[in-house]
Design a protein around this motif. Structure first.
Motif, PDB file in Angstrom:
ATOM      1  N   THR A  76      -7.865  -3.803   0.701  1.00 44.90           N
ATOM      2  CA  THR A  76      -6.762  -4.669   1.093  1.00 44.90           C
ATOM      3  C   THR A  76      -5.550  -4.394   0.216  1.00 44.90           C
ATOM      4  O   THR A  76      -5.621  -4.488  -1.002  1.00 44.90           O
ATOM      5  CB  THR A  76      -7.156  -6.148   0.957  1.00 44.90           C
ATOM      6  OG1 THR A  76      -8.337  -6.394   1.727  1.00 44.90           O
ATOM      7  CG2 THR A  76      -6.029  -7.046   1.435  1.00 44.90           C
ATOM      8  N   VAL A  78      -2.188  -4.922  -1.873  1.00 38.48           N
ATOM      9  CA  VAL A  78      -1.638  -6.065  -2.591  1.00 38.48           C
ATOM     10  C   VAL A  78      -0.262  -6.385  -2.013  1.00 38.48           C
ATOM     11  O   VAL A  78       0.618  -5.533  -1.957  1.00 38.48           O
ATOM     12  CB  VAL A  78      -1.527  -5.762  -4.099  1.00 38.48           C
ATOM     13  CG1 VAL A  78      -0.841  -6.903  -4.821  1.00 38.48           C
ATOM     14  CG2 VAL A  78      -2.910  -5.518  -4.687  1.00 38.48           C
ATOM     15  N   THR A  79      -0.080  -7.625  -1.573  1.00 38.50           N
ATOM     16  CA  THR A  79       1.201  -8.047  -1.012  1.00 38.50           C
ATOM     17  C   THR A  79       1.953  -9.010  -1.925  1.00 38.50           C
ATOM     18  O   THR A  79       3.153  -9.175  -1.799  1.00 38.50           O
ATOM     19  CB  THR A  79       0.991  -8.727   0.354  1.00 38.50           C
ATOM     20  OG1 THR A  79       0.116  -9.841   0.200  1.00 38.50           O
ATOM     21  CG2 THR A  79       0.376  -7.745   1.350  1.00 38.50           C
ATOM     22  N   GLY A 116      -4.634 -10.270  -0.018  1.00 38.89           N
ATOM     23  CA  GLY A 116      -3.535  -9.514  -0.608  1.00 38.89           C
ATOM     24  C   GLY A 116      -2.863 -10.205  -1.782  1.00 38.89           C
ATOM     25  O   GLY A 116      -1.982  -9.625  -2.414  1.00 38.89           O
TER      26      GLY A 116
END
Length: 542
Positions: A76, A78-79, A116
């Motif tokens: 996933t 990272v946001t 995220g």
């Protein structure tokens, strides 16, 4: 920092001991707090919340050495990047758990909202050298969307943070030195009282010109001081929502505009008028108007304090029937909690699982009494009785909680709800639904574990009030009399809590000291156990 300490930090990084794991509300952003505990340098810390139960028989104390939160590789992306710096050895009011452990657990709980969201946790001991950990932290700060500082009071730590966070757009400080400054959206927050977010915003900061940022500060300031894991996570979600990217579960924090009012007037004029003419309903609306829309603790206390038929009609029309706020909260999928599979050496079936819910109702006037719970909005009311029973209709099953509410006007009143219960896909799981003051809540319950002698049980739930835009999780630890089980059960209870990914310090202990004349009783014609003989003297602990 010594070579040994630097080595310890690096070792923990390599072993993944600090994992890159990757809701509400009262904050003290670098606030000199009102209860002085003798900390030098003018820094103050809050005392534990009044009424909070002392450490329970489950509580153990563990504080690792210098650490950081580092991750295993994740698919996933990272946001959102958050860095937390906590004071080495700083103790929180959450049953004297270290802030380091609290924030590490928060990092994991953030992942339940969005994979995220990344929270890295560092202690201030680890960057007091020019070693690799300090370099690592400097690198992370350059990429961080938010820096959270908790329990940092050492002058050298404050100096290091101020130098290395100059380019960080959002910096918030909790229970820390007043010499640290807060920054939101790239602008410092200047107040009349140095280090205080509660003082009037002054100076030339553009922040004080935006109503939205002031509302963010107010929301945070109503969250942190409640000192529970839901509210600590909520603070981070509010910051993400306001300054990084929209958070879907906080949709209700964003204004709806004229369409909401138009919907209400068009469809619910009579219900609105009746509510405004009813003193109790009017007080409820005034109370709710002071709460953050997604502050479940504040909202539910208003509702429970001022219940009335007109409030139910208002909510039923505005929210449930017409969804004027245009909300659609979903039941959380995480944490994934497995149900128990055996009871008294036999595989659990649906009938047996229902009997476990029914519990002591054949011998006592109730099924269970709640001794502790995890959710700050729903699990900490005094004198919680649970009534589970089979209804007259074939296959029907019902749950009625009875509990006290200390209203906002200081009156102690009894409240009662009625849930319809349906079986889940596997034994030990159930779907609950209730109409609570005009709004439908749907929940997924799991029987995590129940002692063979029925001396205690642990039930976990995920829930959502869809049209109110609120989702939640929680768990209740129950016993026949509302007292804690004997010490021999401690290990098994800890294992059960771990299955729910709940730490002991997250629990609220229910006040069962004054529970006179609860409105109990079940409908005539109801039935109870089908498989389990609770009356068997071998299983009765009295």
């Amino acid at each position: 920092m010594s070579v040994e300490l630097e080595a310890a930090c690096l070792a923990r990084v390599r072993l993944g001991a600090v994992q890159r794991i990757g809701f509400r509300q009262t904050l003290n952003l670098c606030l000199p707090l009102p209860f002085d505990h003798g900390v030098s340098g003018g820094t103050r810390h809050f005392s534990p919340v009044i009424g909070r139960a002392p450490a329970s028989p489950l509580h153990t104390h563990f504080r690792p050495s210098c650490s950081t939160a580092v991750s295993q590789p994740s698919e996933t992306p990272v946001t959102v990047r958050i860095v937390a710096i906590v004071g080495e050895g700083a103790i929180s009011p959450l049953k004297s758990t270290s802030w380091e452990q609290v924030m590490l657990h928060t990092a994991k709980r953030l992942k339940w909202v969005d994979e995220g969201y990344e929270l890295l946790v560092f202690t201030d001991e680890c960057f007091q050298s020019n070693g690799q950990v300090a370099s690592r932290l400097q690198t992370e700060l350059l990429q961080a969307d938010i820096l959270v500082i908790v329990g940092v009071t050492k002058k050298e730590s404050v100096k290091w943070i101020k130098i290395n966070s100059e380019n960080t757009q959002n910096v918030v400080c909790f229970n820390s030195s007043a010499d640290l400054e807060n920054k939101l959206g790239g602008y410092y927050i200047n107040t009349e009282v140095k280090g205080s977010i509660f003082g009037k915003i002054t100076g030339n900061s553009k922040l004080d010109k935006t109503k939205e940022s002031s509302e963010v500060v107010r929301t945070l300031s109503e969250a942190w001081d409640r000192y529970n894991s839901d509210d600590i996570r909520f603070c981070l979600l509010v910051l993400i929502n306001a300054y990084v990217k929209p958070v879907p579960v906080l949709k209700n924090l964003r204004a709806k505009g004229f369409s909401t009012l138009s919907c209400m007037v068009k469809n619910c004029g009579r219900q609105i008028l009746n509510c405004l003419l009813d003193p109790n309903c009017r007080k409820a609306l005034q109370c709710l108007n002071k709460c953050s829309p997604v502050d479940q603790v504040c909202n539910y206390r208003c509702i429970a304090s001022y219940e009335s038929e007109n409030l139910e009609a208002f909510s039923l029309c505005v929210l449930q029937k017409n969804n004027c706020l245009d909300l659609d909260a979903k039941i959380p999928e995480k944490p994934i909690v497995p149900p128990m599979v055996e009871f008294r050496g036999k595989n659990l079936c649906f009938e047996m699982a229902e009997d476990l819910f029914v519990g002591w109702l054949s011998s006592l006037k109730w099924s269970w009494r709640v001794l502790a719970g995890q959710n700050p909005a729903y699990d900490q009311f005094p004198c919680q009785y649970q009534l589970f029973y089979r209804g007259k209709a074939k296959g029907s099953f019902w749950y009625e909680p009875v509990f006290q509410v200390n209203t906002l006007e200081g009156e102690m009143v009894w409240r009662r709800r009625k849930y319809r219960v349906k079986r889940g896909k596997i034994p030990g799981t159930f779907y609950f639904s209730v109409l609570d003051n005009g709004v439908v809540s749907n929940e997924f319950w799991t029987i995590v574990d129940v002692a063979d002698d029925l001396s205690w049980g642990l039930f976990h739930y995920h829930g959502a009030a869809r049209v109110a835009g609120q989702s939640y999780t929680g768990a209740v630890l129950v016993s026949p009399d509302g007292a804690f089980p004997n010490d021999k059960e401690r290990g098994r209870i800890l294992v059960a809590l771990e299955k729910c990914e709940i730490k002991e310090w997250e629990l609220y202990y229910v006040d069962n000291s004054s529970c006179r004349d609860p409105p109990l009783g079940i409908p005539e014609g109801s039935s109870l156990h089908t498989k389990i003989k609770v009356e068997d003297p071998n299983w009765v602990p009295f």
